[in-house]
Design a protein around this motif. Structure first.
Motif, PDB file in Angstrom:
ATOM      1  N   GLU A  83       0.812  -1.222   0.000  1.00  0.00           N
ATOM      2  CA  GLU A  83       0.000   0.000   0.000  1.00  0.00           C
ATOM      3  C   GLU A  83       0.844   1.269   0.000  1.00  0.00           C
ATOM      4  O   GLU A  83       0.318   2.373   0.111  1.00  0.00           O
ATOM      5  N   LEU A  84       2.151   1.115  -0.137  1.00  0.00           N
ATOM      6  CA  LEU A  84       3.053   2.269  -0.050  1.00  0.00           C
ATOM      7  C   LEU A  84       2.771   3.323  -1.112  1.00  0.00           C
ATOM      8  O   LEU A  84       2.944   4.520  -0.872  1.00  0.00           O
ATOM      9  N   ALA A  85       2.310   2.912  -2.275  1.00  0.00           N
ATOM     10  CA  ALA A  85       1.992   3.884  -3.328  1.00  0.00           C
ATOM     11  C   ALA A  85       0.946   4.881  -2.836  1.00  0.00           C
ATOM     12  O   ALA A  85       1.012   6.070  -3.161  1.00  0.00           O
ATOM     13  N   ASP A  86      -0.005   4.407  -2.045  1.00  0.00           N
ATOM     14  CA  ASP A  86      -1.025   5.304  -1.506  1.00  0.00           C
ATOM     15  C   ASP A  86      -0.424   6.311  -0.532  1.00  0.00           C
ATOM     16  O   ASP A  86      -0.810   7.476  -0.525  1.00  0.00           O
ATOM     17  N   THR A 120      18.606   6.623   3.279  1.00  0.00           N
ATOM     18  CA  THR A 120      18.631   5.400   2.482  1.00  0.00           C
ATOM     19  C   THR A 120      18.717   4.168   3.374  1.00  0.00           C
ATOM     20  O   THR A 120      17.928   3.226   3.235  1.00  0.00           O
ATOM     21  N   ASP A 121      19.670   4.160   4.294  1.00  0.00           N
ATOM     22  CA  ASP A 121      19.847   3.009   5.183  1.00  0.00           C
ATOM     23  C   ASP A 121      18.611   2.774   6.046  1.00  0.00           C
ATOM     24  O   ASP A 121      18.231   1.628   6.293  1.00  0.00           O
ATOM     25  N   GLY A 122      17.984   3.857   6.485  1.00  0.00           N
ATOM     26  CA  GLY A 122      16.764   3.728   7.286  1.00  0.00           C
ATOM     27  C   GLY A 122      15.634   3.096   6.487  1.00  0.00           C
ATOM     28  O   GLY A 122      14.915   2.216   6.983  1.00  0.00           O
ATOM     29  N   CYS A 123      15.481   3.532   5.241  1.00  0.00           N
ATOM     30  CA  CYS A 123      14.432   2.953   4.380  1.00  0.00           C
ATOM     31  C   CYS A 123      14.705   1.475   4.098  1.00  0.00           C
ATOM     32  O   CYS A 123      13.797   0.642   4.155  1.00  0.00           O
ATOM     33  N   VAL A 124      15.952   1.146   3.812  1.00  0.00           N
ATOM     34  CA  VAL A 124      16.317  -0.249   3.555  1.00  0.00           C
ATOM     35  C   VAL A 124      16.060  -1.090   4.808  1.00  0.00           C
ATOM     36  O   VAL A 124      15.537  -2.210   4.718  1.00  0.00           O
ATOM     37  N   SER A 125      16.374  -0.561   5.958  1.00  0.00           N
ATOM     38  CA  SER A 125      16.131  -1.270   7.215  1.00  0.00           C
ATOM     39  C   SER A 125      14.639  -1.533   7.434  1.00  0.00           C
ATOM     40  O   SER A 125      14.243  -2.629   7.865  1.00  0.00           O
ATOM     41  N   ILE A 126      13.821  -0.538   7.145  1.00  0.00           N
ATOM     42  CA  ILE A 126      12.367  -0.706   7.291  1.00  0.00           C
ATOM     43  C   ILE A 126      11.877  -1.816   6.362  1.00  0.00           C
ATOM     44  O   ILE A 126      11.093  -2.690   6.773  1.00  0.00           O
ATOM     45  N   ILE A 127      12.346  -1.837   5.126  1.00  0.00           N
ATOM     46  CA  ILE A 127      11.936  -2.866   4.171  1.00  0.00           C
ATOM     47  C   ILE A 127      12.437  -4.237   4.629  1.00  0.00           C
ATOM     48  O   ILE A 127      11.690  -5.222   4.601  1.00  0.00           O
ATOM     49  N   THR A 128      13.689  -4.300   5.069  1.00  0.00           N
ATOM     50  CA  THR A 128      14.264  -5.558   5.557  1.00  0.00           C
ATOM     51  C   THR A 128      13.437  -6.107   6.713  1.00  0.00           C
ATOM     52  O   THR A 128      13.084  -7.295   6.727  1.00  0.00           O
ATOM     53  N   ARG A 141      17.496  -3.660  -0.592  1.00  0.00           N
ATOM     54  CA  ARG A 141      18.162  -2.500  -1.197  1.00  0.00           C
ATOM     55  C   ARG A 141      17.683  -2.310  -2.642  1.00  0.00           C
ATOM     56  O   ARG A 141      17.425  -1.197  -3.080  1.00  0.00           O
ATOM     57  N   LEU A 142      17.527  -3.412  -3.354  1.00  0.00           N
ATOM     58  CA  LEU A 142      17.033  -3.341  -4.723  1.00  0.00           C
ATOM     59  C   LEU A 142      15.584  -2.845  -4.744  1.00  0.00           C
ATOM     60  O   LEU A 142      15.221  -2.006  -5.571  1.00  0.00           O
ATOM     61  N   LEU A 143      14.784  -3.322  -3.813  1.00  0.00           N
ATOM     62  CA  LEU A 143      13.394  -2.871  -3.724  1.00  0.00           C
ATOM     63  C   LEU A 143      13.337  -1.393  -3.355  1.00  0.00           C
ATOM     64  O   LEU A 143      12.556  -0.636  -3.940  1.00  0.00           O
ATOM     65  N   TYR A 144      14.188  -0.973  -2.428  1.00  0.00           N
ATOM     66  CA  TYR A 144      14.247   0.448  -2.075  1.00  0.00           C
ATOM     67  C   TYR A 144      14.589   1.296  -3.307  1.00  0.00           C
ATOM     68  O   TYR A 144      14.004   2.354  -3.531  1.00  0.00           O
ATOM     69  N   THR A 145      15.517   0.814  -4.114  1.00  0.00           N
ATOM     70  CA  THR A 145      15.909   1.546  -5.322  1.00  0.00           C
ATOM     71  C   THR A 145      14.722   1.686  -6.270  1.00  0.00           C
ATOM     72  O   THR A 145      14.485   2.773  -6.823  1.00  0.00           O
ATOM     73  N   ALA A 146      13.976   0.612  -6.436  1.00  0.00           N
ATOM     74  CA  ALA A 146      12.787   0.667  -7.304  1.00  0.00           C
ATOM     75  C   ALA A 146      11.742   1.618  -6.723  1.00  0.00           C
ATOM     76  O   ALA A 146      11.164   2.444  -7.442  1.00  0.00           O
ATOM     77  N   ILE A 147      11.502   1.512  -5.418  1.00  0.00           N
ATOM     78  CA  ILE A 147      10.524   2.390  -4.763  1.00  0.00           C
ATOM     79  C   ILE A 147      10.951   3.849  -4.902  1.00  0.00           C
ATOM     80  O   ILE A 147      10.132   4.724  -5.195  1.00  0.00           O
ATOM     81  N   SER A 148      12.237   4.114  -4.714  1.00  0.00           N
ATOM     82  CA  SER A 148      12.742   5.488  -4.823  1.00  0.00           C
ATOM     83  C   SER A 148      12.488   6.068  -6.203  1.00  0.00           C
ATOM     84  O   SER A 148      12.065   7.222  -6.335  1.00  0.00           O
ATOM     85  N   ALA A 149      12.763   5.281  -7.237  1.00  0.00           N
ATOM     86  CA  ALA A 149      12.541   5.762  -8.600  1.00  0.00           C
ATOM     87  C   ALA A 149      11.058   6.042  -8.835  1.00  0.00           C
ATOM     88  O   ALA A 149      10.695   7.076  -9.414  1.00  0.00           O
ATOM     89  N   LEU A 168       4.855  -0.693  -8.462  1.00  0.00           N
ATOM     90  CA  LEU A 168       5.267  -1.110  -7.123  1.00  0.00           C
ATOM     91  C   LEU A 168       4.850  -2.560  -6.873  1.00  0.00           C
ATOM     92  O   LEU A 168       5.628  -3.353  -6.342  1.00  0.00           O
ATOM     93  N   THR A 169       3.658  -2.923  -7.278  1.00  0.00           N
ATOM     94  CA  THR A 169       3.183  -4.295  -7.114  1.00  0.00           C
ATOM     95  C   THR A 169       4.076  -5.262  -7.890  1.00  0.00           C
ATOM     96  O   THR A 169       4.458  -6.323  -7.374  1.00  0.00           O
ATOM     97  N   THR A 170       4.440  -4.896  -9.111  1.00  0.00           N
ATOM     98  CA  THR A 170       5.332  -5.728  -9.917  1.00  0.00           C
ATOM     99  C   THR A 170       6.688  -5.889  -9.239  1.00  0.00           C
ATOM    100  O   THR A 170       7.233  -7.001  -9.156  1.00  0.00           O
ATOM    101  N   ALA A 171       7.247  -4.786  -8.727  1.00  0.00           N
ATOM    102  CA  ALA A 171       8.544  -4.844  -8.050  1.00  0.00           C
ATOM    103  C   ALA A 171       8.464  -5.721  -6.803  1.00  0.00           C
ATOM    104  O   ALA A 171       9.339  -6.572  -6.576  1.00  0.00           O
ATOM    105  N   LEU A 172       7.433  -5.543  -6.002  1.00  0.00           N
ATOM    106  CA  LEU A 172       7.270  -6.349  -4.789  1.00  0.00           C
ATOM    107  C   LEU A 172       7.120  -7.832  -5.128  1.00  0.00           C
ATOM    108  O   LEU A 172       7.755  -8.687  -4.504  1.00  0.00           O
ATOM    109  N   THR A 173       6.293  -8.141  -6.096  1.00  0.00           N
ATOM    110  CA  THR A 173       6.059  -9.526  -6.491  1.00  0.00           C
ATOM    111  C   THR A 173       7.342 -10.171  -7.002  1.00  0.00           C
ATOM    112  O   THR A 173       7.694 -11.288  -6.607  1.00  0.00           O
ATOM    113  N   THR A 174       8.046  -9.457  -7.836  1.00  0.00           N
ATOM    114  CA  THR A 174       9.275  -9.986  -8.431  1.00  0.00           C
ATOM    115  C   THR A 174      10.364 -10.183  -7.383  1.00  0.00           C
ATOM    116  O   THR A 174      11.029 -11.231  -7.356  1.00  0.00           O
ATOM    117  N   LEU A 175      10.542  -9.201  -6.530  1.00  0.00           N
ATOM    118  CA  LEU A 175      11.659  -9.247  -5.596  1.00  0.00           C
ATOM    119  C   LEU A 175      11.397 -10.056  -4.331  1.00  0.00           C
ATOM    120  O   LEU A 175      12.335 -10.390  -3.607  1.00  0.00           O
TER     121      LEU A 175
END
Length: 180
Positions: A83-86, A120-128, A141-149, A168-175
């Motif tokens: 739901e991050l896109a929202d 960046t590190d904080g966002c990656v930590s939250i995702i991890t 880290r790869l997902l964070y990069t996609a989310i950032s873009a 975002l859904t595609t990135a989450l599903t793939t990764l």
């Protein structure tokens, strides 16, 4: 109230004002004079607590990053990564622009690089943490990069929410797909 407490409150008020100016007008809006004027305090107050503009900007960016990381962690805990896109769509656009402006200025101002890295590190930590992955897994880290873009595209180019959500859904599903 003690003199020290008044001093701490005055400094905190100046810092909050600097963050407000940063989000409203960007990097160039944060000057000792503008902060003092907006805070309703004499110019000498800003130069007493923040000896240089670099210090004022550094602490304003630190405060913004800390606040936004707390907000992001809380939001993802409540709603989840899908739901991050929202959240990106409904968040304060000026605050988001200020975070991206941090990256641009960190490239030219080394004193801001550690703050950008902390974001960046904080966002990656939250995702991890959210995905319950080990700290050395490269996928967060790869997902964070996609989310950032996607985030940057949405904020700057104002892509439609459906576009951001689908990617975002595609990135989450793939990764997050289990190998095999």
């Amino acid at each position: 109230m003690t003199r020290q407490e008044r001093g701490r409150r005055r400094r905190a008020h100046l810092l909050t004002t600097a963050v407000t100016l940063l989000t409203e007008g960007g990097f160039n809006a944060v000057t000792h004079r503008n902060v003092a004027r907006r805070a309703g305090l004499p110019l000498a107050a800003t130069t007493y607590y923040f000896t240089s503009r670099d210090q004022l900007l550094t602490e304003a960016f630190q405060h913004l990053v800390h606040t936004e990381l707390d907000t992001l962690r809380h939001w993802i805990t409540q709603h989840g990564l899908p739901e991050l896109a929202d959240q990106i769509h409904h968040a304060d656009r000026n605050r988001q622009l200020a975070l991206w402006e941090l990256y641009v200025h960190a490239g030219r101002h080394p004193h801001l690089q550690d703050i950008a890295r902390h974001w960046t590190d904080g966002c990656v930590s939250i995702i991890t943490d959210t995905l319950h992955l080990p700290a050395d897994d490269p996928r967060p880290r790869l997902l964070y990069t996609a989310i950032s873009a996607l985030w940057l595209e949405h904020v700057v180019e104002q892509h439609p929410l459906d576009h951001t959500r689908a990617l975002l859904t595609t990135a989450l599903t793939t990764l997050t797909r289990k190998p095999g």
